[in-house]
Write an enzyme that holds these catalytic residues in place. Structure first.
Site, PDB file in Angstrom:
ATOM      1  N   TRP A 181       0.599  -1.298   0.437  1.00  0.00           N
ATOM      2  CA  TRP A 181       0.191  -0.381  -0.002  1.00  0.00           C
ATOM      3  C   TRP A 181       1.045   0.983  -0.224  1.00  0.00           C
ATOM      4  O   TRP A 181       1.872   1.230   1.333  1.00  0.00           O
ATOM      5  CB  TRP A 181      -1.066   0.383   1.145  1.00  0.00           C
ATOM      6  CG  TRP A 181      -1.843   1.161   1.193  1.00  0.00           C
ATOM      7  CD1 TRP A 181      -2.897   1.698   0.594  1.00  0.00           C
ATOM      8  CD2 TRP A 181      -1.294   2.361   2.172  1.00  0.00           C
ATOM      9  NE1 TRP A 181      -3.110   3.341   0.657  1.00  0.00           N
ATOM     10  CE2 TRP A 181      -1.979   4.035   2.055  1.00  0.00           C
ATOM     11  CE3 TRP A 181      -0.448   2.790   3.143  1.00  0.00           C
ATOM     12  CZ2 TRP A 181      -2.008   4.764   2.359  1.00  0.00           C
ATOM     13  CZ3 TRP A 181      -0.288   3.841   4.253  1.00  0.00           C
ATOM     14  CH2 TRP A 181      -0.914   5.150   3.777  1.00  0.00           C
ATOM     15  N   GLU A 222      -3.292  -3.155  -2.232  1.00  0.00           N
ATOM     16  CA  GLU A 222      -4.347  -2.645  -0.714  1.00  0.00           C
ATOM     17  C   GLU A 222      -4.693  -1.147  -1.825  1.00  0.00           C
ATOM     18  O   GLU A 222      -3.622   0.182  -2.196  1.00  0.00           O
ATOM     19  CB  GLU A 222      -4.228  -2.500  -0.306  1.00  0.00           C
ATOM     20  CG  GLU A 222      -5.205  -1.192   0.773  1.00  0.00           C
ATOM     21  CD  GLU A 222      -4.789  -1.194   2.455  1.00  0.00           C
ATOM     22  OE1 GLU A 222      -3.376  -1.627   3.057  1.00  0.00           O
ATOM     23  OE2 GLU A 222      -5.317  -1.270   2.859  1.00  0.00           O
ATOM     24  N   LYS A 224      -7.277   2.689  -2.487  1.00  0.00           N
ATOM     25  CA  LYS A 224      -7.771   3.621  -1.475  1.00  0.00           C
ATOM     26  C   LYS A 224      -7.989   4.827  -2.595  1.00  0.00           C
ATOM     27  O   LYS A 224      -7.665   5.202  -3.615  1.00  0.00           O
ATOM     28  CB  LYS A 224      -6.712   4.126   0.093  1.00  0.00           C
ATOM     29  CG  LYS A 224      -6.803   5.196   0.347  1.00  0.00           C
ATOM     30  CD  LYS A 224      -5.978   4.864   1.862  1.00  0.00           C
ATOM     31  CE  LYS A 224      -6.018   6.190   3.403  1.00  0.00           C
ATOM     32  NZ  LYS A 224      -5.174   5.875   4.321  1.00  0.00           N
ATOM     33  N   ASP A 255     -10.081  -2.834   1.908  1.00  0.00           N
ATOM     34  CA  ASP A 255      -9.657  -2.392   3.229  1.00  0.00           C
ATOM     35  C   ASP A 255     -10.901  -1.664   3.222  1.00  0.00           C
ATOM     36  O   ASP A 255     -11.262  -0.370   2.227  1.00  0.00           O
ATOM     37  CB  ASP A 255      -8.366  -1.704   3.313  1.00  0.00           C
ATOM     38  CG  ASP A 255      -8.322  -0.807   4.918  1.00  0.00           C
ATOM     39  OD1 ASP A 255      -9.414  -0.282   5.373  1.00  0.00           O
ATOM     40  OD2 ASP A 255      -7.269  -0.258   5.574  1.00  0.00           O
ATOM     41  N   HIS A 258     -11.884   2.257   2.751  1.00  0.00           N
ATOM     42  CA  HIS A 258     -10.963   2.572   1.605  1.00  0.00           C
ATOM     43  C   HIS A 258     -12.004   2.734   0.722  1.00  0.00           C
ATOM     44  O   HIS A 258     -12.339   3.006  -0.777  1.00  0.00           O
ATOM     45  CB  HIS A 258      -9.763   1.832   0.715  1.00  0.00           C
ATOM     46  CG  HIS A 258      -7.908   1.982   1.994  1.00  0.00           C
ATOM     47  ND1 HIS A 258      -7.360   1.138   1.980  1.00  0.00           N
ATOM     48  CD2 HIS A 258      -8.708   2.595   2.976  1.00  0.00           C
ATOM     49  CE1 HIS A 258      -6.705   1.074   2.622  1.00  0.00           C
ATOM     50  NE2 HIS A 258      -7.448   2.267   3.341  1.00  0.00           N
ATOM     51  N   HIS A 282      -8.394  -5.927   4.683  1.00  0.00           N
ATOM     52  CA  HIS A 282      -7.925  -5.679   5.812  1.00  0.00           C
ATOM     53  C   HIS A 282      -9.288  -4.673   6.301  1.00  0.00           C
ATOM     54  O   HIS A 282     -10.459  -4.377   5.594  1.00  0.00           O
ATOM     55  CB  HIS A 282      -7.009  -4.193   5.696  1.00  0.00           C
ATOM     56  CG  HIS A 282      -6.417  -4.447   4.912  1.00  0.00           C
ATOM     57  ND1 HIS A 282      -5.060  -3.654   5.212  1.00  0.00           N
ATOM     58  CD2 HIS A 282      -4.885  -5.697   5.605  1.00  0.00           C
ATOM     59  CE1 HIS A 282      -3.673  -3.778   5.547  1.00  0.00           C
ATOM     60  NE2 HIS A 282      -4.090  -4.787   5.515  1.00  0.00           N
ATOM     61  N   ASP A 290     -11.710   7.242   6.766  1.00  0.00           N
ATOM     62  CA  ASP A 290     -11.049   6.197   6.988  1.00  0.00           C
ATOM     63  C   ASP A 290     -10.422   5.519   8.283  1.00  0.00           C
ATOM     64  O   ASP A 290      -9.081   6.095   8.613  1.00  0.00           O
ATOM     65  CB  ASP A 290     -10.024   6.181   6.187  1.00  0.00           C
ATOM     66  CG  ASP A 290      -8.995   4.778   6.324  1.00  0.00           C
ATOM     67  OD1 ASP A 290      -9.682   3.913   6.359  1.00  0.00           O
ATOM     68  OD2 ASP A 290      -7.993   4.742   5.288  1.00  0.00           O
ATOM     69  N   ASP A 292     -10.600   4.752  11.127  1.00  0.00           N
ATOM     70  CA  ASP A 292     -10.008   3.222  11.873  1.00  0.00           C
ATOM     71  C   ASP A 292     -10.144   3.203  12.957  1.00  0.00           C
ATOM     72  O   ASP A 292      -9.073   2.581  13.783  1.00  0.00           O
ATOM     73  CB  ASP A 292      -8.212   3.267  11.956  1.00  0.00           C
ATOM     74  CG  ASP A 292      -8.216   2.776   9.678  1.00  0.00           C
ATOM     75  OD1 ASP A 292      -7.946   1.428   9.436  1.00  0.00           O
ATOM     76  OD2 ASP A 292      -7.286   3.058   9.442  1.00  0.00           O
ATOM     77  N   ASP A 322      -6.747  -4.104  10.796  1.00  0.00           N
ATOM     78  CA  ASP A 322      -6.221  -3.585  10.412  1.00  0.00           C
ATOM     79  C   ASP A 322      -6.816  -2.107  11.105  1.00  0.00           C
ATOM     80  O   ASP A 322      -7.819  -1.420  10.070  1.00  0.00           O
ATOM     81  CB  ASP A 322      -6.217  -3.094   8.481  1.00  0.00           C
ATOM     82  CG  ASP A 322      -5.137  -1.955   7.854  1.00  0.00           C
ATOM     83  OD1 ASP A 322      -4.295  -1.019   9.875  1.00  0.00           O
ATOM     84  OD2 ASP A 322      -5.475  -0.958   7.267  1.00  0.00           O
TER      85      ASP A 322
HETATM   86  C1  RNT Z   1      -3.932   3.054   5.107  1.00  0.00           C
HETATM   87  C2  RNT Z   1      -3.764   1.339   5.317  1.00  0.00           C
HETATM   88  C3  RNT Z   1      -2.717   0.750   5.287  1.00  0.00           C
HETATM   89  C4  RNT Z   1      -2.821   0.652   7.029  1.00  0.00           C
HETATM   90  C5  RNT Z   1      -1.326   0.043   7.407  1.00  0.00           C
HETATM   91  C6  RNT Z   1      -0.335   0.726   8.331  1.00  0.00           C
HETATM   92  O1  RNT Z   1      -4.947   3.190   4.793  1.00  0.00           O
HETATM   93  O2  RNT Z   1      -5.481   0.709   5.390  1.00  0.00           O
HETATM   94  O3  RNT Z   1      -3.259  -0.895   5.557  1.00  0.00           O
HETATM   95  O4  RNT Z   1      -3.646   0.971   7.882  1.00  0.00           O
HETATM   96  O5  RNT Z   1      -0.201  -0.594   6.273  1.00  0.00           O
HETATM   97 ZN    ZN Z   2      -5.307  -1.679   5.550  1.00  0.00          ZN
END
Ligand code: RNT
Ligand code: ZN
Length: 413
Positions: A181, A222, A224, A255, A258, A282, A290, A292, A322
């Site tokens: 990523w 990955e 985004k 993810d 994303h 993820h 995003d 997290d 993640d």
């Molecule tokens: C970032 C991505 C990525 C990170 C990690 C730390 O938006 O989700 O996967 O969260 O690699």
């Molecule tokens: Zn991620």
């Protein structure tokens, strides 16, 4: 009757075998991200977290050293049931005194202690090159940079990481998922959206040019939609990453933070399964962006799990957590998120999926709705607690974590 016996008989009533569900769940590996323990800081750089991602909060107890992080991971793993892998980032390289190696210089030796850690615990390892929090991230660009020195640095990093991923697979005997990523993008409207993407493509080709054993290392890519400070343009967009993964035969990674907030990864899984033998996820929880947040046992997490289970794709989907919450006890964040994924999988395994599919095929949508609603309130908790109990775990992990907080975390000042 125990709560489990009661639950078992109620599920049997709708044609679901709870024993089969419990034994299937036991074999599903979940890759636990190491970066929840230290707010994505890592050990190799003094740079602040960059790349448009943010860990917010300042709850006491952040792991500051490899030893602290390993102890915390141990604590978390001891409270997470089932089969686990540990997911590392390149920024967690460990150096002997005076022997620092930059990201374009790292090698397997800098991860030997992680391999020992994994082997002692019977864990597989996954890996991620770290294309952020580093001075060579220039103008928010890495693999797509027009500056050839910058681009080459990061290509070299990618190659080194592929070597390390192979080493992980070899040493643990478990295939390694290596996820790429990059944060690359622009805060404001670019004049050229194509050139950066072509450079990214070229860089990926260069990283993947070195031969590696595709049955032991699974490279994932990955995508985004945007990052903080990178709102107008993302080089590694969804379309770019899906096209690239398809053309090069690597694994697409979604993810669920994303995408635009009304897009659902649960709906995208089947689209990718129709074309890819393997896909990767993820699992996170985005709140308005995003962000997290810690994964919960919520509707979308359950729906994602259902899409994997009812399409018989448990062996085709690499599952990883993640997220990074610095505002609460970090061990609890790990355990709550991982358990939520596992709960969602168990919930999915406890659906009479064949019967529900049949209702859909016969266009009996009224019945389908009523069934799906009534299945929500079956005694799921009794089965979940049985799953934990059989592994010597209790449903309550809070007291254990609070004790660790008092004994260990509060002393980290
Ligand atoms: C970032 C991505 C990525 C990170 C990690 C730390 O938006 O989700 O996967 O969260 O690699
Ligand atoms: Zn991620």
């Amino acid at each position: 009757m125990t709560p489990y016996e009661e639950a078992r008989s109620q599920y049997a009533h709708v044609g679901v075998d709870t024993e089969a569900a419990l034994s299937t769940l036991q074999g599903v590996p979940l890759s636990i991200h190491c970066w929840q323990g230290d707010d994505v800081t890592g050990f190799d750089s003094k740079e602040a977290l960059s790349g448009g991602i943010q860990a917010t909060g300042n709850y006491p107890g952040r792991a500051r050293t490899p030893q602290e992080l390993m102890a915390d991971i141990d604590k978390a793993l001891s409270l997470i049931p089932g089969k686990k892998k540990l997911n590392l980032h390149a920024s967690y390289a460990m150096f002997e005194e005076g022997k620092f190696a930059d990201r374009d210089q790292i090698g397997p030796q800098h991860f030997a202690q992680w391999v020992a850690f994994a082997r002692e615990r019977g864990l597989g390892l996954d890996f991620n090159p770290t294309f952020f929090s580093h001075p060579m991230v220039q103008e928010n660009l890495t693999l797509s940079s027009p500056d050839e020195t910058v681009r080459r640095f990061w290509v070299e990093h990618g190659k080194r990481c592929l070597e390390i991923a192979s080493y992980f697979a070899q040493e643990t005997g478990v295939p390694c998922v290596m996820n790429i990523w990059i944060p690359d993008g622009y805060k404001d409207i670019p004049a050229d959206r194509l050139s950066p993407r072509l450079r990214f493509r070229q860089s990926l080709d260069e990283i993947l040019a070195a031969p590696y054993d595709r049955s032991h290392v699974f490279v994932t890519l990955e995508s985004k939609v945007f990052g903080i400070g990178l709102e107008s343009y993302t080089v590694g967009s969804s379309e770019f990453c899906l096209q690239y993964a398809d053309q090069k035969g690597i694994v697409p990674l979604m993810d669920n933070g994303h995408y635009h907030p009304t897009e659902l990864v649960s709906d995208k899984i089947s689209a990718l399964l129709a074309f890819h033998e393997k896909i990767a996820l993820h699992i996170t929880r985005g709140v308005r962006w995003d962000s997290d947040h810690v994964v919960l046992f919520d509707d979308e997490t359950r729906e994602i799990a259902k899409e994997i289970v009812r399409n018989n794709a448990l062996h085709r989907v690499f599952l990883a957590t993640d997220y990074f919450d610095a505002a609460i006890n970090r061990i609890s964040a790990w355990v709550t998120g991982a358990r939520s994924v596992q709960k969602a999988l168990l919930f999915a395994l406890l659906q009479p999926n064949q019967m529900l599919r049949q209702l859909q095929e016969e266009n009996r949508m009224t019945e389908l709705m009523v069934w799906q609603e009534s299945l929500k309130t079956l005694p799921f908790g009794g089965v979940w607690e049985e799953y934990l109990a059989r592994q010597g775990l209790a449903a309550d992990y809070l007291s254990d974590i609070m004790q660790y907080e008092q004994e260990v975390l509060v002393n980290r000042r």
